[in-house]
Scaffold this active site. Sequence first.
Site, PDB file in Angstrom:
ATOM      1  N   GLU A   1       0.814  -1.284  -0.083  1.00 47.94           N
ATOM      2  CA  GLU A   1      -0.146   0.046  -0.012  1.00 47.94           C
ATOM      3  C   GLU A   1       0.853   1.241  -0.041  1.00 47.94           C
ATOM      4  O   GLU A   1       0.248   2.407  -0.433  1.00 47.94           O
ATOM      5  CB  GLU A   1      -0.901   0.064   1.487  1.00 47.94           C
TER       6      GLU A   1
ATOM      7  N   SER B   1     -51.556 -27.659  39.872  1.00 49.13           N
ATOM      8  CA  SER B   1     -51.283 -27.763  41.174  1.00 49.13           C
ATOM      9  C   SER B   1     -50.089 -27.161  41.758  1.00 49.13           C
ATOM     10  O   SER B   1     -49.297 -27.037  42.907  1.00 49.13           O
ATOM     11  CB  SER B   1     -51.142 -29.322  41.471  1.00 49.13           C
TER      12      SER B   1
END
Length: 842
Positions: free
Chosen positions: A86, A465
């Site tokens: 780069e 229950s």
Amino acid sequence: MRVLKFLLKFFAGCFLCGLIISIVGYAYYSKDLPDVTTLKDVQLQTPLQVLSKDGELIAIFGERRRTPLKYNQMPQIVVNAVIATEDSRFHEHFGIDLIGIIRAMYIGVKQKGFSQGGSTITQQVAKNFFLTPEKSISRKVREMILAIRMEKELSKNEIMELYLNMINFGSRAYGIASASYTFFGKTPDQLTIDEAALLAGLPNAPSAFNPISHPNRALTRRNWVLSRMLDQSYITQAQYKEAIQKPLNVSYHAPQIEFSAPYVAEMARQYMFEKFGENAYTDGYKVYTTITKQDQLAANQSVQKHIIDYDIRHGYRGAEKILWKNNETPWDNEQIHQILSKYMCYNSMCPAVVLKATDKEATAVLTDKSHIVISFEGMKWARPYISDNRQGDFPKKVSDTLKAGQLIWVKKPADIWELAQIPGVNAALVSLNSDDGAIKAIIGGYDFNLSKFNRATQALRQLGSNIKPFIYTATLEKGLTMATLLNDAPIVRTAGSETWRPKNSPPTYEGPLRLRIGLGMSKNVMMVRALRAIGIDYAATYLERFGFPKENISHNESLALGSASFTPLQVARAYSVIANGGYLITPYLIERIENSNDNSIIYQHQPLIACHDCIDDPIATDSTPISLGNVEDIANESDNEEPEQGNLKSDDDLILPKINNTSDKNTATKYAPHTISSDIAFIMKDGLRTTVFGGPGWQGTAWRAKALGRKDVGGKTGTTNASKDVWFSGYGGNIVTTVWMGFDDHRRELGRTFRAEGGANTANPVWVDYMKIALKDVPVKEDIKPENVITVTIDQKTGLLPQSGADTMSEYFIKGTEPTHYATKEVGTEVTDSDGNTSELF
């Protein structure tokens, strides 16, 4: 001479004009530029991470996958490869490369457009952080100005660190750490020369050079990078020759999730989005939850196993789809592949199409076009489903069930392929620390991909229950004891043309029984009589002490049988009150939230804990002792018998932090409200052990929990009318867990096979299998009897003081409630004459 003077004046004028233009241009383009010093403390876009209590990754949310590194964590080979690719003069220039600019201008003029940027690494950092990607002269000038300023404020190493952390490498990988893992499954320090070269070549065109999508282009680009590294002496000729011969050897590596907990991850994600908006996905937050891998996996395995077991018991519902019939032309391979690609796998169940079926086996094709064989052994379970309560006969051969052209589901749990089906039933599990409310495991359904509805926190289902311990606790507050006798006899209530007959399950009745037996054997009619004794309104109000929303509580006698609807989370919290000595803890899921950019803690949860050493009084209520003379009378019911469905509260946000908690700096221990007296909680907790271990001559409904081999466990089953909902909630050590199972369609019932489905045989096994793992390293808990609780020997049948030592047992009482009368000694009614003959006296 005059020409020379003219030329000197001309160039001087040009220089002066250029200088003026440069100064004016610099001033013009500089006026709105950001401050580059902010890059010293920049926060890179980093995804949201959700982790377990132990720091193991559960999920990642965010488009950009990034793991920022410091410069000294970046291997030199990577830095060299990037520079060679780069910006070869990176260490020489002052932010802009004049040679590169001239080259870019030349190419721009030649091509009549600026396709070549000539940008240095510094300029690329400036563009990515501060500017738009547009290609224009004005943007380029701003980029150059920023680059020059950056070189004055930042070192080369700092600029390189920013670049390698922020740049896009493709496949959602941002930064060198993420790219290394995404393409090679490695950390940057493990990269070889050829791998570093490949990655260095990607930022220029991440999509075009993507090594997974375009391997040939990527290979060419990599080799070009290697040649650049050789030209600039970053590698030797020998290294170049070796590296250029290597294949790409890349594959996509998703983020390494340690274990799956999608319902947990989604709750954390929703909370973070509500609090931080879209920034939640980019600001690098780490959310540490309270769950552990061991417990969550155990919960997941237990829920999935028992859902499948239920589904298999109730029969095979048939193929997912019929693609062609016997008298029709079979589909070709491409058609089959297209239809299969529309389906995904769920919990190891994958779609397949049957190509051929004989008496002994069937051949099918999978999505990946591979062929499998399903033998009779792998589908012999598939008797036809007729209804929730009926199944057909088991198949005698494979072709009884499977036909060519069927799209089916298959799985391979061991050595053979098996026929499968996506379950219709669902389940939820919530497990928490009863002392502080920390969620240890939470399952919201069979598979998150099938349904994102979180049944653990959002499903409001009738309790059956499972509600009994809370109403019985209210009776203890009113002066009843575990030795109080209540009549186990049928009840018939007539109101106008309607008749209500609550029944036991099974429908057997044994006359007067102690309250402990009524709880342990889940006697429904005894529960109704207990509710009548204390009054419906008192019981309904008392339920709020366990954290139940008053909006959900029904005010009629059916409350005794669990007609009220709550979420599994609410139920688990309520059982924690009994297990921890009477403290209403608040469940929580998020332990802390960190910012990964600076490792700061922005939220630390401070739970309200149960105080076992505190001496305080619980919330006061009317505890005036009551008479049992009204238990056969119909209870007074308020006008608003059933709560409005639209007003029911699920409290699905209960376990998530409140927004203003983050500003609370007080780290002092905070205690949960003491809503039930420790004396009553101790006795009821012991009563729940009875449902597991039973008593002399009888067995509790939760006897399966004895398989845990511990004495510190207890719990309660729950089954609603027609078995539409089944529950089991219980404790072991300091862990409370609630399990629910049922259909999302409230009209469906769980039904029966060779037996009826219920809390005892359907939900309890889920609980047991989970708790075997969850309690593995938890020491057995010995509860200390409160000073105000005494042990008294009673007569087993009457609950009174015994006349002799036969048929007696020990029972807990709060001082002042113990029996003071003796059981009546039964006298025989037979007489024997002198010849030894016996006869009845009356």
